[in-house]
Design a protein around this motif. Structure first.
Motif: not given
Ligand code: DC
Length: 235
Positions: A47, A70-72, A88-90
């Motif tokens: 990221y 903001d990191i999933t 990471l984020n989808g």
């Protein structure tokens, strides 16, 4: 009496010891979820690279820490490969996080205390839901000090370097054996001496030195160790 809370098996140890191969085999055998916590730190590093917050010279710690919300990061099971993959984020980043660019900065990313706090929180929330085998550096010491079984893996530096050398050669990547040895020593030093959650053997961990062991022999060692623990819990 056995508790109904999920069972955690912690596999910590030095880099290039074969932790993930071993941990995956255990998870398959017991039908537990396998979690590679190094992949989570790698996803944060990716990221940072993607958002211009890091390069090999420096990391913009403050901006990265502000962006943490903001990191999933999630793990999803891929039935085709039979393994958990990192998202990471989808986006599936399982391959991207193994690249050289990420490897070059991930150790520094993993030293940021706010990053560690977020990853440890995620790791604990996964361990609240499922029986897991989790591999990393601080699982038995920090993340799950109550783990049912803690394994601490080690192997001679020269043997680890030899394994890594062969692995790179198979992939067609040329590297010098001495450089690999030095890199492993450097990473051991960084892991052991960092101020945030350094790599340490938990006092109640079972040491597995696999310098001269095949994967099958390691699984035999695991089965004996696990049976002893399960039998002592039954008594
Ligand atoms: O196991 P690995 O090489 O994929 O780990 C990547 C980096 O993350 C490495 O620098 C060690 C760090 N790490 C950590 O600090 N804590 C963990 N639980 C797992 C990995």
């Amino acid at each position: 009496m056995k508790s109904s809370t999920p069972v955690i098996i912690a596999v910590d140890g030095y880099s290039s010891c074969g932790k993930s191969t071993f941990a995956k085999r255990i998870a398959n055998k017991l039908n537990y979820v396998y979690i590679d916590t190094g992949a989570m730190y790698r996803a944060v590093a990716l990221y940072a690279l993607q958002h211009g917050l890091a390069d090999t010279r420096q990391i913009q710690n403050e901006t990265l820490v502000k962006a943490l919300d903001d990191i999933t990061i999630r793990f999803r099971f891929n039935p085709t490969t039979g393994t958990q993959e990192t998202w990471l984020n989808g986006t599936n980043v399982e391959e991207a996080i193994r690249g050289l660019e990420v490897s070059a900065i991930v150790s520094k990313i993993s030293q940021i205390s706010e990053v560690r706090r977020k990853m440890v929180g995620l790791q604990r929330s996964i361990g609240e839901k499922d029986n897991v085998v989790m591999d990393g550096r601080d699982i038995g010491t920090v993340v799950f000090p109550q783990a049912r079984l803690k394994i601490f893996m080690t192997a001679d530096v020269a043997i680890r370097a030899q394994r890594r050398y062969k692995e790179l050669k198979t992939k067609g990547i040329e590297a010098s054996f001495d450089d690999i040895c030095n890199n492993i020593r450097m990473r051991d030093h960084e892991d052991e001496t960092r101020s945030e959650s350094p790599l340490q053997k938990a006092s109640d961990a079972h040491v597995l030195d696999n310098s001269h062991m095949s994967v099958e022999q390691q699984m035999e060692w695991f089965e004996n160790t696990w049976n002893n623990i399960e039998n002592s819990n039954d008594n």
